[in-house]
Each structure stands twice: as C-alpha cells, then as structure tokens.
Scaffold this active site. Structure first.
Site, mmCIF file in Angstrom:
data_model
loop_
_atom_site.group_PDB
_atom_site.id
_atom_site.type_symbol
_atom_site.label_atom_id
_atom_site.label_comp_id
_atom_site.label_asym_id
_atom_site.label_seq_id
_atom_site.Cartn_x
_atom_site.Cartn_y
_atom_site.Cartn_z
ATOM 1 N N ASP A 132 -12.392 5.115 -9.600
ATOM 2 C CA ASP A 132 -12.771 6.292 -10.111
ATOM 3 C C ASP A 132 -13.105 6.111 -11.765
ATOM 4 O O ASP A 132 -12.712 5.119 -12.427
ATOM 5 C CB ASP A 132 -11.678 7.400 -9.797
ATOM 6 C CG ASP A 132 -12.328 8.753 -9.858
ATOM 7 O OD1 ASP A 132 -13.370 8.943 -10.523
ATOM 8 O OD2 ASP A 132 -12.083 9.601 -8.839
ATOM 9 N N THR A 165 -9.464 9.441 -14.658
ATOM 10 C CA THR A 165 -8.813 9.646 -13.337
ATOM 11 C C THR A 165 -8.056 8.659 -13.105
ATOM 12 O O THR A 165 -7.072 9.050 -12.467
ATOM 13 C CB THR A 165 -10.060 10.090 -12.222
ATOM 14 O OG1 THR A 165 -10.890 11.133 -12.715
ATOM 15 C CG2 THR A 165 -9.222 10.325 -11.056
ATOM 16 N N LYS A 207 -6.261 -0.276 -5.227
ATOM 17 C CA LYS A 207 -7.937 -0.390 -5.310
ATOM 18 C C LYS A 207 -8.395 1.101 -5.914
ATOM 19 O O LYS A 207 -9.154 1.651 -5.483
ATOM 20 C CB LYS A 207 -8.437 -0.431 -3.881
ATOM 21 C CG LYS A 207 -8.229 -1.858 -3.200
ATOM 22 C CD LYS A 207 -9.281 -2.032 -2.089
ATOM 23 C CE LYS A 207 -8.780 -3.557 -1.390
ATOM 24 N NZ LYS A 207 -7.495 -3.356 -0.422
ATOM 25 N N HIS A 265 0.843 -1.232 0.156
ATOM 26 C CA HIS A 265 0.081 0.011 0.050
ATOM 27 C C HIS A 265 0.869 1.195 0.097
ATOM 28 O O HIS A 265 1.174 1.788 1.047
ATOM 29 C CB HIS A 265 -0.800 0.217 1.311
ATOM 30 C CG HIS A 265 -1.971 -0.784 1.058
ATOM 31 N ND1 HIS A 265 -2.984 -0.534 0.398
ATOM 32 C CD2 HIS A 265 -2.333 -2.072 1.885
ATOM 33 C CE1 HIS A 265 -3.813 -1.791 0.593
ATOM 34 N NE2 HIS A 265 -3.608 -2.511 1.539
HETATM 35 O O1 S5P Z 1 -11.184 -7.827 0.814
HETATM 36 C C1 S5P Z 1 -10.095 -7.355 1.172
HETATM 37 C C2 S5P Z 1 -9.364 -6.972 -0.036
HETATM 38 C C3 S5P Z 1 -7.742 -6.722 0.406
HETATM 39 S S1 S5P Z 1 -6.784 -6.199 -0.761
HETATM 40 N N1 S5P Z 1 -9.568 -7.737 2.292
HETATM 41 C C4 S5P Z 1 -8.263 -7.220 2.560
HETATM 42 O O2 S5P Z 1 -7.786 -7.352 3.695
HETATM 43 N N2 S5P Z 1 -7.439 -6.808 1.684
HETATM 44 C C5 S5P Z 1 -6.108 -6.434 1.787
HETATM 45 O O3 S5P Z 1 -5.147 -7.431 2.470
HETATM 46 C C6 S5P Z 1 -5.848 -5.298 3.176
HETATM 47 O O4 S5P Z 1 -5.897 -3.971 2.541
HETATM 48 C C7 S5P Z 1 -4.487 -5.585 3.762
HETATM 49 O O5 S5P Z 1 -3.519 -5.061 3.039
HETATM 50 C C8 S5P Z 1 -4.438 -7.157 3.366
HETATM 51 C C9 S5P Z 1 -4.663 -7.913 4.512
HETATM 52 O O6 S5P Z 1 -4.145 -7.558 5.804
HETATM 53 P P1 S5P Z 1 -4.220 -8.549 7.120
HETATM 54 O O7 S5P Z 1 -3.115 -7.932 8.156
HETATM 55 O O8 S5P Z 1 -5.618 -8.362 7.563
HETATM 56 O O9 S5P Z 1 -3.729 -9.772 6.859
#
Ligand code: S5P
Length: 481
Positions: free
Chosen positions: A319, A323, A316, A285
């Site tokens: 938009d 954009t 993610k 991220h």
């Molecule tokens: O539905 C989702 C989609 C994503 S991409 N749920 C998620 O948790 N994620 C991402 O996966 C979230 O933004 C984070 O970076 C990772 C999960 O992290 P954790 O620490 O909960 O394993």
C-alpha cells in the site's frame, strides 16, 4: 572487411554523436567516460544500410545459414529490417510487451519449429537483452546459436552468451572505437585510458545473466558470480542483518527457511522448537494465527534466540507508504516490534519501502522485495522484476534481498530467497509451482530455500526438515565447486 571501412564507420558514429565522451551517469549509478547511443542512426538511412551490410558480412561471409533474422527490440529492429530486405531473409519480430499479458503471440512472422535464427543487436554489454530475445524464440522452438552486434562493450556479454551456446560476432569493440578515434586525433589519449579502465573495472563475464534460460543451456549447471562461501558473502554484504543471516547459515550449515503456515500458536511454537535447529529463518503469516497474542511472539522470539534463527514475517505489504507504516507498527500484530525481516510488493512504488524503512531502519530490521512469484500466471515478471531490482538498489541500507525465482543480481548485498520448494517438483491445486531444493539453488540461484507444507504437513516434520536442510546445503556446496 577492410580497416578503412571500419575507420569510416567509427568516424561517422562519432560525427553523428552516436559515440559521445564526457562524464555520463549510467543506470547503475556508475560514471562512464563514454556514452553510446546508436538510436540516432535511423536519421541516416544510408549509414544504416552500410551498418547492416557490415554486420551481415561480419557474421556471414555470404552464405545463408539462417532461415530468419530477428532484431532485439527496439534499437536493432531497423538494422535487422535492412539485413532482412537486402539479403532476402525473412524477419521475425519478438514482442517485448506480450509476455506480461498472457496469451498474446510472442513472435510475429511465419516460422517452423527447428528453424534457425540470427539475432541482431546494436550494442552488447552483459548480453542479457540478447538472451531475453533468444529465450522467447527458444520457447517457440526456434534455434539460435549466433548473434551479431555492431558494438561489443567488452563487459562480459561475449562470454555470457558463449555460456549459453551462442557465438557473438561484433563489427566493433569499444576499445577499437576509442583507439581509432585517438589515432584520428579526435580524442585525447587520457580518454582512451579512462575508457580502458572503465571496461576493466566493469566486466561481468563470470556472471551467467539472471533468470534467463535458453534451450542451449537448460541442462547445464549455472555458474553464478556469487558462488562464494556464506562466510565470504557475510563479509561482502553491508547490512548487519544479512551478515547475521549468512553467519547463521555458515554455523548451522543450513539455507533452509521454514514457512510455518499454521493457524494455532501452540502448533507453531511446537514445530519451531523441534525444527529450529535445522533452519536459518522461520517465516510466519501472523494474520492466520487464530489465537495470536503478545505472549506468542515473545515465545517465538525466545525460540529464535534459543535456536539461532531469524524471524521473517511474510506480510507482503502493498500500500502507500503511510498506510504500510501504520500496518507495520500498529494493530494487534505490531510486526516491527518482533520481525527481523518483512517483505513488500514493489507495486505501489518506492513509498512502500520508505514507509517500512521509517521505523525499521533504526530498529536494525531488513526488508525483501517480492520481485518474482512462484504461482502460476503471476504478473511479477519482465520489466516489473527489473524495476524491483532498481528499487532495491535505491534502498540498499534497508532492502536486503528478494523473494524471487531466479538470480536477479550479483550485488552481494542482496540475498535471493526462493519459495515454491518441495523434495519433488510439481504444482498444488491452487497454482503454487514447486521446484526441488537442487533446482532452486543450482539453477535458480537461490541463497535461501523457503519450504512450508513440504515440512509442516510431513508425517515426521523433524526428519523431513533435516532432509531439506541437507538437500539445500549440498546444492550450495555444489555451487562452490
Ligand atoms: O512467490 C511466492 C512468495 C512467497 S513469500 N510464493 C510463495 O509460496 N510464498 C510463500 O512461501 C507462501 O505465502 C507460503 O507461505 C510459502 C510457501 O509455502 P509452501 O507450503 O507452498 O511451501
């Protein structure tokens, strides 16, 4: 019931244009020589009651074993109503819309937990619509072990439903319809052959339909049609990035993606360098990195080469196309210049994919659609998820898969990546919901498991990453058995 009855029924269906022949483009894009639309039957009330009677006799032979009947919305609702009224069996109505709005009642009608319900459907292809209705009823404690359908398209629905402990009774099969019409001199023999060929080449019976859990199968191992080795999957997908990913997974024996959600570039680089040997993807991220710099992404790209993994920026995008195109290429992050994969929310429509694709395609990048989410109460469910799959199918040259919580398609071009994974299941304080690596791979059909805090917050991230690698990979090996 006698064949004459059925012959008469088939003749009627043909006469009212519920069965049509020609060249029809199906939702899947395939061309079909036959098109069946039983919705027109509501215009012929007498025929509708006859159909309902035939269906009831087929399933039942007269004795009452069900406390309820429930039609799969919408075409089968009038037929179920006829059965309910004539046989005096209380009906249940499954709401289709309710589930996306949270608290609405999903099943209308009076029932008790443990009541048995017969499912009524017009046509069965893969069986997934029947299973959706069964799942809703099961969620309310209603049992289902039988379904009656007017026409079985013989494309795998019967065996899929059997995998879920549901016996499918059908009044007619597609083969029977074409053969009878041919016998009556209403269609040419070439049409019979074409239809038989169509049925043979469009069977899906090794697939246990997507995401759908019913009470009859919750404890059974799911069997996915894509239970192939990573090498085979690499051969059957088109995109060079997917091929590369599967080949990394095969070579390094890992289906683990590390979600390196840390805020300091040195911390990120340090953990990626130590955990890199055990993962196939590193997911970032980048907008949480406080000291972001070009040199950070250069280092990250070097580590991707050194340890042979793919870089996925979890941006993610959500938009309009123009954009997201700017967000992808410009600003301080210049994501398109270094991230092999990005993901997009389908909510803006296909423009969001087109916007990323405009630059990404020529760079050999790929994109994932966030078709389902791991967080409690999220809205990416039902028709939204289905629409996401269709969008992906329209952009196979660029969309390489999904972020999801269930197996959405058996098209080998789409990789299923599942976040919300921890060695022990549970929730965090902010709505994240975790399942175990085994559950994600075996029951949810994940090709890749995405793990963040389970590794980065562990006392020993390296040995913990190895544990996740082993758990995920062993689960994959089990799916091959
Ligand atoms: O539905 C989702 C989609 C994503 S991409 N749920 C998620 O948790 N994620 C991402 O996966 C979230 O933004 C984070 O970076 C990772 C999960 O992290 P954790 O620490 O909960 O394993």
């Amino acid at each position: 019931m006698g064949d004459t009855n059925l012959d008469g029924l088939i003749e009627t269906l043909h006469a009212i244009a519920a069965v049509k022949f020609g060249s029809f483009k199906l939702k899947s894009g395939q061309m079909s020589p036959i098109y069946i639309d039983l919705r027109v039957i509501v215009s012929y009330p007498k025929k509708m009651t006859e159909v309902a009677d035939l269906m009831w006799q087929t399933v039942h032979g007269g004795e009452s074993k069900f406390q309820h009947v429930c039609g799969v919305p919408y075409t089968a609702l009038p037929i179920a109503t006829c059965i309910s009224v004539k046989q005096n069996i209380p009906m249940l109505i499954r709401r289709k819309e309710g589930k996306d709005y949270g608290t609405k009642k999903m099943v209308e009608g009076h029932f008790k937990v443990g009541d048995k319900c017969l499912i009524v459907e017009d046509i069965v292809t893969s069986g997934s619509s029947v299973l959706e209705t069964v799942q809703t009823l099961n969620n309310e404690g209603i049992k289902v072990d039988q379904a009656i359908v007017l026409l079985d398209r013989e494309q795998g629905g019967k065996s899929s439903l059997a995998n879920h402990g549901i016996t499918l009774h059908s009044v007619l099969t597609l083969t029977q319809v074409v053969k009878t019409l041919h016998r009556m001199g209403k269609i040419e023999s070439s049409l019979v052959e074409q239809t038989e060929h169509f049925i043979k080449s469009n069977r899906h019976d090794i697939t246990v339909p997507s995401s759908i859990k019913t009470s009859n199968t919750d404890n059974k191992k799911k069997v996915f049609a894509v239970c192939k080795s990573y090498r085979e999957r690499s051969e059957s997908c088109q995109h060079s990035l997917s091929k590369k990913l599967y080949s990394i997974m095969e070579t390094k024996s890992t289906n683990l993606a590390l979600s390196v959600d840390l805020t300091k570039s040195n911390d990120i680089l340090q953990i990626v360098d130590t955990v890199g040997p055990f993962v196939c993807i590193v997911k970032t991220h980048v907008d949480i990195v406080e000291d972001f710099s070009q040199s950070f992404v250069n280092h990250l790209s070097d580590l991707a080469k050194k340890h042979n993994f793919i870089l996925f920026e979890d941006r993610k995008f959500a938009d309009i196309g123009n954009t997201v195109n700017c967000q992808y290429n410009n600003g301080i992050f210049k994501i398109s210049s270094w991230a092999d994969i990005v993901n997009v929310h389908p909510v803006p429509g296909e423009g969001v994919i087109a916007g990323i694709k405009q630059t990404g395609l020529s760079l050999g990048r790929g994109c994932l659609l966030v078709a389902e989410m791991s967080s409690k109460g999220n809205l990416a469910t039902g028709d939204y998820t289905k629409a996401a799959v269709k969008m992906a199918e329209n952009h196979k040259d660029f969309v390489i898969g999904f972020i999801c919580q269930s197996r959405l398609t058996d098209d080998p071009n789409f990789i299923h990546m599942t976040p919300g994974v921890k060695l022990s299941s549970g929730d965090d304080a902010l709505g994240q919901q975790y399942s175990t690596p085994e559950d994600a791979v075996i029951n949810k059909g994940a090709d890749v498991i995405i793990v963040g805090r389970g590794i980065i917050q562990a006392t020993d991230p390296v040995s913990t990453a190895k544990q996740y690698q082993q758990a995920g990979y062993n689960a994959y090996l089990q799916t091959l058995k």
